[in-house]
Each structure stands twice: as C-alpha cells, then as structure tokens.
Design an enzyme around this catalytic site. Sequence first.
Site, mmCIF file in Angstrom:
data_model
loop_
_atom_site.group_PDB
_atom_site.id
_atom_site.type_symbol
_atom_site.label_atom_id
_atom_site.label_comp_id
_atom_site.label_asym_id
_atom_site.label_seq_id
_atom_site.Cartn_x
_atom_site.Cartn_y
_atom_site.Cartn_z
ATOM 1 N N PHE A 10 -16.486 19.962 41.740
ATOM 2 C CA PHE A 10 -15.469 19.974 41.164
ATOM 3 C C PHE A 10 -15.205 18.808 40.220
ATOM 4 C CE2 PHE A 10 -10.767 19.850 40.968
ATOM 5 C CZ PHE A 10 -10.173 21.045 41.460
ATOM 6 N N PHE A 23 -13.893 17.036 49.189
ATOM 7 C CA PHE A 23 -13.729 17.340 50.727
ATOM 8 C C PHE A 23 -14.573 17.655 51.448
ATOM 9 C CE2 PHE A 23 -11.818 19.952 54.154
ATOM 10 C CZ PHE A 23 -10.928 18.929 54.653
ATOM 11 N N GLU A 24 -15.864 18.382 50.972
ATOM 12 C CA GLU A 24 -16.758 18.834 51.710
ATOM 13 C C GLU A 24 -18.040 17.933 51.684
ATOM 14 O OE1 GLU A 24 -15.287 20.933 49.243
ATOM 15 O OE2 GLU A 24 -14.576 21.995 50.884
ATOM 16 N N HIS A 52 -2.038 16.593 47.232
ATOM 17 C CA HIS A 52 -3.335 17.103 47.364
ATOM 18 C C HIS A 52 -4.510 15.865 47.337
ATOM 19 C CE1 HIS A 52 -4.823 21.371 47.995
ATOM 20 N NE2 HIS A 52 -6.149 20.664 47.962
ATOM 21 N N PHE A 56 -20.392 5.109 48.733
ATOM 22 C CA PHE A 56 -18.988 5.854 48.332
ATOM 23 C C PHE A 56 -19.010 5.943 46.618
ATOM 24 C CE2 PHE A 56 -14.440 6.382 47.702
ATOM 25 C CZ PHE A 56 -14.150 7.529 48.360
HETATM 26 C C1 DLZ Z 1 -8.682 21.509 45.605
HETATM 27 C C2 DLZ Z 1 -9.174 20.191 44.926
HETATM 28 C C3 DLZ Z 1 -8.437 19.818 43.901
HETATM 29 C C4 DLZ Z 1 -7.009 20.121 43.812
HETATM 30 N N1 DLZ Z 1 -8.492 18.635 43.429
HETATM 31 C C5 DLZ Z 1 -9.937 18.112 43.451
HETATM 32 C C6 DLZ Z 1 -10.590 17.093 42.874
HETATM 33 O O1 DLZ Z 1 -9.784 16.353 41.977
HETATM 34 N N2 DLZ Z 1 -11.653 16.573 43.020
HETATM 35 C C7 DLZ Z 1 -12.481 17.257 43.963
HETATM 36 O O2 DLZ Z 1 -13.672 16.887 44.252
HETATM 37 N N3 DLZ Z 1 -12.042 18.304 44.722
HETATM 38 C C8 DLZ Z 1 -11.029 18.937 44.459
HETATM 39 N N4 DLZ Z 1 -10.371 19.874 45.509
HETATM 40 C C9 DLZ Z 1 -11.308 20.754 45.802
HETATM 41 C C10 DLZ Z 1 -11.719 20.239 47.427
HETATM 42 O O3 DLZ Z 1 -12.371 18.893 47.157
HETATM 43 C C11 DLZ Z 1 -12.121 21.233 48.477
HETATM 44 O O4 DLZ Z 1 -13.385 21.592 47.690
HETATM 45 C C12 DLZ Z 1 -11.182 22.527 48.344
HETATM 46 O O5 DLZ Z 1 -9.889 22.054 48.814
HETATM 47 C C13 DLZ Z 1 -12.047 23.376 49.460
HETATM 48 O O6 DLZ Z 1 -12.202 22.948 50.708
#
Ligand code: DLZ
Length: 160
Positions: A21, A56-57, A87, A112
């Site tokens: 992401f 998140f992962e 979020h 981190f």
């Molecule tokens: C969903 C999401 C959003 C809105 N923003 C980010 C972000 O700015 N940076 C990031 O690394 N990931 C984002 N994600 C994705 C979540 O980390 C995760 O991959 C999804 O919620 C699926 O579990």
Amino acid sequence: MILEGSLDARGLRITLVVARFNADITERLQRGALEALKAAGAKDEDISIVQVPGSFEIPLAAQVAASTGEVDAVVCLGCLIKGETPHFDYIASAAAHGITAAAAATGVPMAFGILTTNSQEQALARARADKTNKGWEAATAAIEMATMLRTLRAREGLRA
Ligand code: DLZ
C-alpha cells in the site's frame, strides 16, 4: 559498564517486511533500507524481503519470519497517509502494537519503519535517497539492536 550494539551487519540475517500500500513510498523505504544494510556489510544472501498488502498485515508476517529462528532482525516498512476517516489511526495503532508484541514474543528485534504522515508530501520528504530515509534509519536501528542483543545474550549465557 556500557553495553551497546554496533553498525556492523556482517553475518546478520535480516528480513524486510514491506507493505505494498502506497508502494511509491514503500519502494523508496525499501531501497533506503537495502542501501543501509549493504553499507553496513550485510550480504545479499542474508537479506530476505517479504511483501504484504498493507501495514496492517506487517506484524503477522514479521512474527512468522522471526519464528523461523533464522532471522537476526526484522525491518518493518510501510506508509500510512491520513485520510478522512479514522482508518489511519486503527491501522497505525494495530501495526505499532502488533510489531511490539511480535518482537516480544519472538525475542527478535523489529525496527518500526512505518511512516504515519498527514500528506504524500510529508511521506516523500521521509523517503529521500539519503540517510534521512526512514527505511535507512529503521535498518540501522535493526543492525544496532541485533548486534547489541547478540552481545547481551552471550554475556547472560556466561552467567547462567
Ligand atoms: C485500507 C488501508 C488504508 C485506508 N490506508 C492504508 C495506508 O495508508 N497504508 C497502508 O499501509 N495500508 C492501508 N490500508 C490497507 C491495510 O493496511 C490492510 O492492508 C487492509 O485493511 C486489509 O487488511
């Protein structure tokens, strides 16, 4: 007595866990981290890169990588850019707590390197091609922690 790590990465096995992401930023963080590791003497064959969908992962992948027993440190790289919903806060909190818990559970240091910024511009400013790159900084922290822990564990082992 002062016990501290070094910035010598020779012989260290390091895993980068990198979120896709905001890939335009995380690719730059990855480059910065790799440059820091190479500059510190890490060998290509001792560096692994694990890609995950988003920040998140990162904690789960970091914990599984560390659980193999074949990793001296993990460098977590991601980029969270604040949007209009909460979020951002949930993911940032989950990532920070998750990485802390994964390091505590495995005993493997985890740096981190997840940016939490208000804008793309702020993120770019932290992903420059120099030593201010937060990937570079995170990799450097990982090397210091891995070398410090190696010394600390050897010392504690002598006492036991
Ligand atoms: C969903 C999401 C959003 C809105 N923003 C980010 C972000 O700015 N940076 C990031 O690394 N990931 C984002 N994600 C994705 C979540 O980390 C995760 O991959 C999804 O919620 C699926 O579990």
